[in-house]
Design an enzyme around this catalytic site. Structure first.
Site, PDB file in Angstrom:
ATOM      1  N   ASN A   9      19.803  38.764 120.627  1.00 42.83           N
ATOM      2  CA  ASN A   9      20.823  38.319 121.577  1.00 42.83           C
ATOM      3  C   ASN A   9      20.235  37.146 122.358  1.00 42.83           C
ATOM      4  OD1 ASN A   9      22.814  38.054 123.454  1.00 42.83           O
ATOM      5  ND2 ASN A   9      22.763  40.172 124.180  1.00 42.83           N
ATOM      6  N   ARG A  90      23.818  38.360 117.781  1.00 40.48           N
ATOM      7  CA  ARG A  90      25.032  38.483 118.572  1.00 40.48           C
ATOM      8  C   ARG A  90      25.580  37.080 118.823  1.00 40.48           C
ATOM      9  NH1 ARG A  90      25.630  40.935 124.663  1.00 40.48           N
ATOM     10  NH2 ARG A  90      27.888  40.901 124.667  1.00 40.48           N
ATOM     11  N   HIS A 179      33.014  41.993 124.497  1.00 41.36           N
ATOM     12  CA  HIS A 179      32.380  43.325 124.496  1.00 41.36           C
ATOM     13  C   HIS A 179      32.803  44.136 123.269  1.00 41.36           C
ATOM     14  CE1 HIS A 179      31.816  43.617 129.178  1.00 41.36           C
ATOM     15  NE2 HIS A 179      30.751  43.130 128.600  1.00 41.36           N
ATOM     16  N   ARG A 240      32.282  38.237 139.084  1.00 41.10           N
ATOM     17  CA  ARG A 240      33.518  37.613 138.578  1.00 41.10           C
ATOM     18  C   ARG A 240      34.730  38.271 139.213  1.00 41.10           C
ATOM     19  NH1 ARG A 240      32.087  38.381 132.305  1.00 41.10           N
ATOM     20  NH2 ARG A 240      29.876  38.506 132.768  1.00 41.10           N
ATOM     21  N   GLU A 381      24.474  48.192 121.592  1.00 39.95           N
ATOM     22  CA  GLU A 381      24.953  47.053 120.813  1.00 39.95           C
ATOM     23  C   GLU A 381      23.955  46.659 119.729  1.00 39.95           C
ATOM     24  OE1 GLU A 381      27.547  44.369 123.702  1.00 39.95           O
ATOM     25  OE2 GLU A 381      25.934  45.370 124.748  1.00 39.95           O
TER      26      GLU A 381
END
Ligand code: AMP
Length: 404
Positions: A9, A90, A179, A240, A381
């Site tokens: 990643n 990823r 996601h 956010r 993940e």
């Protein structure tokens, strides 16, 4: 036979990795290289037996990958680079083109590069990571795993924004969702733990971390999700805002003379839990402040839960019911308080949680008589990425014992 698969990643100044033994899914080594490009870059690595950390100057991602591979060799985690059987990367954005993970070829890479327009901060560095590994491990197959791919099953009615049509047709502005790797992994794990086919379930998955998104999964397919054209929309997050009245932005721009970049910074870095509480983007810090009597911190926690509840409500309407609710991500996996706030007062839906099970982060936390299962499942993940490398690049090498 076991394969060693590397899950990567790559971020703008970081490289997260995990080497896994597949198909068992066991972690061999994992780690993080942070502050790439700086004199005090930090390398953290661990195996089940040992942990290392050091600070060193790392000029760029190529140096970071070279250092990572050198460390794996010098610590005898691998004997040669050929011990790595496959690499999974990823990739933030697969646009409408990638509906599943894809084996990396020159064409795949060119396509990911073309999609950089949609994810200018992420896709270019993901591509860079892929290039470097291809150069250093030229004969090792690699697979790109897209954050958006799982949501390519959304119906038009869920992904089109009510803007003039040409913004979709010409510029590709639509809901993509993110996601996806996490939502797919935890929903699959839920079905396994329940012993029920995912195809028979209506599931809502709450991935709650610094970035948060909710996903409605019907029959194993994503049918709606709260992140949209960018990972900025939907529920409120650490820094956010999530969804707000869109006209606030031109209003602030005119009033304060902000540029698009400054507005983006405001929405992405100064809002959410941090913006409301004024304390921190970190859920634990905000909890602590709320317990200490900070009114804005308490409001931030309430808003966080209420926006998730509103999203869950709309997804139950869309799916015509709910069989299971999943919590995952740093907050979802660890905060009993967040889960209790989201599930508060939903007995009318057949949804209620057992306080004691919730407090100890049990896998299933629904109350005994509840109709809807409520699960706490740690996301993984890296494992999902490694499984996709096995499925897409190494399936011909997987041997099955047919003698039994
Ligand atoms: P992630 O982005 O998935 O790593 O999640 C990070 C978020 O999880 C931060 O807001 C943390 O405060 C939160 N978190 C991690 N552990 C806990 C915990 N034990 N209780 C509450 N929140 C937690």
């Amino acid at each position: 036979m076991s394969h060693k698969i590397m899950a990567i990643n790559a971020g703008s100044s970081s490289l997260k990795f995990q080497l896994l033994a597949m198909p068992q899914g066991e972690m061999i080594c994992q780690g993080l290289i942070e502050r790439i490009g700086m004199a005090n870059a930090r390398v953290t690595m661990k195996t089940s037996a040992q942990k290392w950390q050091e600070t060193a100057p790392i000029a760029d991602h190529r140096e970071a990958v070279t250092l990572l591979l050198d460390k794996l060799l010098s610590h005898h985690i691998i004997n040669t680079l050929q011990d790595i059987d496959g690499v999974g990367h990823r990739v933030a954005h697969g646009g409408e083109f990638f509906k599943d993970s894809a084996r990396v070829t020159d064409e795949t890479l060119a396509q990911i590069e073309r999609l950089a327009e949609l994810a200018p901060l992420h896709n270019p560095v993901n591509v860079l990571g892929i290039h470097i590994f291809r150069q250093l491990l030229p004969s090792t197959p690699s697979v790109a795993v897209f954050d958006t791919a799982f949501h390519q099953t959304l119906d038009e009615s869920a992904y089109i924004y009510p803007l003039p049509w040409r913004y979709y047709a010409e510029l590709g502005i639509r809901r993509y969702g993110f996601h996806g790797t996490s939502h797919k992994y935890v929903s699959t794990a839920l079905a396994e733990r329940l012993g029920i086919q995912l195809s028979a379930l209506r599931v809502i998955c709450c991935h709650l971390g610094n970035g948060s998104s909710i996903c409605a999964i019907k029959g194993g397919q994503s049918v709606n999700t709260s992140m949209g054209f960018t990972p900025q929309s939907g529920v409120m997050m650490g820094t956010r805002s999530g969804d707000i009245d869109p006209s606030i932005l031109p209003w602030i721009a005119e009033r304060e003379g902000k540029t698009p970049q400054q507005l983006n910074y405001l929405l992405n870095n100064e809002s959410g839990l941090l913006g409301i509480s004024g304390v921190s983007h970190d859920y634990r810090d905000v909890e602590q402040a709320a317990d200490g009597g900070n009114r804005r911190a308490a409001l931030a926690l309430t808003l966080f839960a209420e926006r998730i509840r509103a999203t869950i409500g709309s997804y139950i309407m869309q799916m015509g019911g709910l069989d299971a609710l999943i919590f995952t991500g740093g907050i979802g996996e660890n905060s009993a308080r967040a889960r209790a706030a989201v599930c508060h007062n939903l007995h009318f839906l057949g949804l209620s949680i057992d306080e004691e099970k919730n407090l100890r982060n049990a896998t299933f936390i629904q109350a005994e008589n509840a109709v809807v299962k409520v699960a706490v499942i740690n996301t993984n993940e890296e494992l999902m990425i490694a499984q996709d490398v096995m499925r897409i690049a190494l399936s011909d090498k997987v041997t099955f014992d047919v003698s039994a």
